[in-house]
Write a protein that holds these residues in place. Structure first.
Motif: not given
Ligand code: ADP
Ligand code: MG
Length: 702
Positions: A46, A48, A208, A212-217, A219-220
């Motif tokens: 991470d 971020s 992704n 990964p564009e962000n943590a949410h993406f 995870a999906r």
């Protein structure tokens, strides 16, 4: 045609020459573009979040700090040269940055009034933190934005690293790859399924998972790829199961007759447990269905599987068929032979034993009786699958402790029938549900999850080696009460010599503490001749010795009800399922039984967890689950042979929910479209064929 680009050999990728290509193939099995595309990061960092120096703790794998760099100095000379600098964060705390090479390049690189982002693994020197060879870059809106992402970490190897292919190097290759192939990645899940489960499309998911564009993406993306992986395994096994149940025939056992009823009413001295009744009913239904039964029977040691096996065999007999029971070792086959003979006393059914040490004349007689059909029940070891053993009409095969037999071996048994016999595989090694669904997804599974009534649960105790005298005292006490005791030493192949010495030393110290004529001690280990082993084993079985010192050779199946104490030496060196198996050797009689786990004082966290689990529960399924959490499914008992468990992204110890979904969906789809012929399922059919074309189906046992 369009997807052919995915099959492009990896050497044609920008950044990969023949040398690197060679290594990618050998080290991580990446042969073509597609393989690299599916080489997923094993974790993410991470980036971020920025830390301050005061927040750093020793166990952080990486930190990212914003600050100013000053005080750049060169120390030492020649080999010991290093360069250091001070990084000061916004709060004014500082740590040291260290480099051991690349000075020329570093010199003059850092500006005093420029704020930097520093990233690396913190180390502790004295009481001060440092970061060796950090990544450093100036703070800029761009850098901060980019760093808001999760950074992938790829598995690499020493050889790959030496050619610049560490995690970052691999990531760079994938960065080169994606623009080239992204338009050629085809969706492999039908729209209706993706809609229903709200799954990301495949292109977005693959992008992704690597970037990964962000943590949410992220995870999906991971959820989507895990689903793919588990779904296709299920689709494959369920399709095979479907084929088996529609195409292969099985003997129909119409009658429950004289043999079964006589046994049930005259020879069974106790009521079956609910679980036993349920399993007998399941077997009864299977053998009436006209399909071949392929059933895995799981039940903890002592749960009463043998009676279920005997009843299954009797149903075969009642329908004019023969039955056999195969065990992995001679000792076990002997034991089964004796207990089955005992159980069937007075029923006028001949039972014979065939093992490697059966005499030639006996073999001949058995062979003759099998061929003419007069011998109905044969028990034995893998001697049963020799070509000279030919049944007249084998209807039921029971296999004990399944993981000891190879697939090919098992299949040999019933090649001899035109219509295959029903097969019941018994195992006392409980398998976690997710593993069973994946490994044995096309078998039917029965579970005996209830112990016969009146059993006293085994008490498990942890003792440090320093308390040995106390443990000896307890052992004397138990022997005085007429009990017998196992003392087990680890035997791990890499250090066999050392282990044998441990065993011998242990034996000597026990003989000293338990001297003749008051006590007699047996010893058994894998390096002994099998006759000597049997002799010692039998002495213990007959109660002529009170203590059995052994390696794990006694792990499976041995049944001495009078043995009520299991002492496990160096218990920290055993795996959970093995500890549980060993413990199962006691608790077979009416007396209170004990399992004593001896360890040193220094234990790893994992060893502690294993010991705690053993002390905390007797439930084999709980133990199997914990074992899988600790070790990962790849290392579980008996799973190594199976390529199925080379999962790239799904984790059977964590993804039970996704697995259940995947299995459910695969079932629904096959129910509507068993041959995957509908237009909407075409891509799916092609994909499952592509994936499993070359794989041996491990779970198929006929
Ligand atoms: P497993 O093979 O599952 O380890 P066994 O079939 O050897 O277990 O059974 C263990 C012991 O329990 C045997 O002595 C058996 O006679 C006894 N047993 C089995 N079922 C019952 C029951 N329903 N009630 C009482 N005792 C039972
Ligand atoms: Mg058994």
């Amino acid at each position: 045609m369009s997807s052919d680009i995915l099959k492009t050999p990896i050497e044609y990728l920008k950044g990969v020459g023949p040398q690197r290509a060679d290594l990618l193939k050998k080290e991580i099995q990446v042969f073509c573009f597609e393989d690299l595309l599916h080489f997923y990061p094993f974790r993410y960092i991470d980036r971020s979040r920025f830390y301050t120096v005061s927040e750093i703790t020793e166990d952080m794998p990486y930190v990212q700090i914003r600050g100013y760099i000053s005080n750049i100095q060169l120390h030492g000379h020649r080999r010991t040269t290093r360069m250091t600098a001070t990084l000061t964060d916004q709060k004014g705390s500082s740590l040291e940055l260290i480099w051991f090479n690349g000075f020329k390049w570093l010199k003059g690189k850092f500006l005093h009034d420029q704020e930097y982002i520093v990233f690396g693994r913190p180390g502790l020197f004295g009481r001060k933190y440092n970061i060796a060879h950090p990544e450093v870059e100036p703070v800029s809106p761009d850098a901060i934005n980019q760093k808001s992402a999760m950074q992938p970490v790829y598995n690499s190897t020493e050889k790959l690293k030496s050619k610049g292919l560490d995690s970052r190097g691999i990531s760079k290759l994938i960065k080169n790859l994606i623009p080239q192939v992204k338009d050629y990645i085809n969706e492999i899940l039908p729209q209706y399924l993706r809609d229903e489960l709200r799954l990301m499309n495949i292109r977005q998911a693959l992008y992704n998972v690597h970037f990964p564009e962000n943590a949410h993406f992220l995870a999906r993306a991971r959820a989507r790829l895990k689903f793919d992986e588990l779904f296709y395994i299920q689709l494959n096994i369920l399709r095979i199961k479907h084929l088996r149940t529609t195409e292969s025939h099985g003997q129909i056992f119409k009658n429950v007759g004289e043999h079964f009823n006589n046994f049930y009413h005259n020879n069974l001295s106790f009521e079956l447990t609910g679980a036993q009744k349920r399993v007998v009913k399941e077997i009864r239904n299977d053998t009436l269905s006209g399909k071949q039964m392929n059933r895995l029977l799981q039940g903890d040691v002592g749960s009463g599987k043998t009676i279920v096996a005997v009843m299954s065999m009797l149903i075969a007999l009642d329908n004019g068929f023969q039955a056999c029971l195969m065990a992995p070792t001679e000792v076990l086959a002997n034991q089964h032979y004796e207990s089955v003979t005992q159980m069937l006393k007075g029923l006028n059914i001949e039972v014979r034993l065939l093992t490697g040490s059966s005499k030639k004349s006996e073999r001949k007689e058995i062979a003759a009786k099998l061929t003419d059909g007069s011998l109905k029940i044969l028990i034995g070891t893998h001697a049963l699958i020799e070509d000279t053993v030919v049944f007249q009409n084998l209807g039921m095969v029971v296999i004990d402790e399944q993981h000891r037999f190879g697939v090919a071996q098992r299949a040999k048994l019933w090649k001899k029938n035109i219509i295959p016999p029903h097969v019941l595989v018994m195992t006392a090694t409980p398998i976690p549900r997710t593993l069973a669904m994946t490994l044995y997804g096309d078998l039917d599974i029965s579970v005996i999850d209830e112990l016969p009534p009146g059993r006293k649960p085994i008490k498990t105790i942890h003792q440090y080696d320093s308390n040995r005298l106390k443990v000896f005292g307890f052992m004397r006490d138990q022997i005085k009460q007429g009990r017998q005791i196992y003392v087990v030493y680890p035997l791990i192949e890499e250090s066999e010599k050392l282990d044998l010495k441990d065993l011998q030393d242990g034996y000597d110290s026990i003989v000293r503490a338990f001297p003749l004529p008051e006590y007699a001690v047996s010893i058994v280990h894998g390096k002994m001749k099998s006759q000597d082993k049997d002799y010692e084993m039998q002495r213990f079985v007959r109660g002529e010795t009170q203590i059995m010192v052994a390696t794990t050779v006694i792990e499976v199946g041995i049944n001495v009800p009078n043995a009520s104490v299991m002492v496990i030496e160096s218990a920290e060196r055993f795996g959970l399922s093995q500890l549980h198996q060993l413990r199962g050797r006691v608790g077979r009689g009416a007396d209170q039984s004990w399992c004593i786990l001896m360890t040193g004082v220094k234990l790893s966290n994992e060893a502690k967890k294993r010991i705690q689990t053993m002390v905390g529960t007797n439930d084999g399924f709980v133990i199997a689950e914990t074992d899988m959490q600790l070790r990962g499914p790849g290392d579980m008992h008996g799973t190594q042979q199976s390529g199925i468990l080379d999962l790239k992204i799904a984790d059977l110890s964590k993804d039970e929910k996704i697995l259940k979904y995947a299995r459910q969906k695969a079932l629904e789809i096959l129910e509507k479209d068993p041959d995957l012929k509908l237009a909407e399922n075409k891509a799916m059919a092609a994909h499952v064929n592509k994936l499993f074309r070359h794989k041996v189906v491990w779970s198929k046992i006929s």
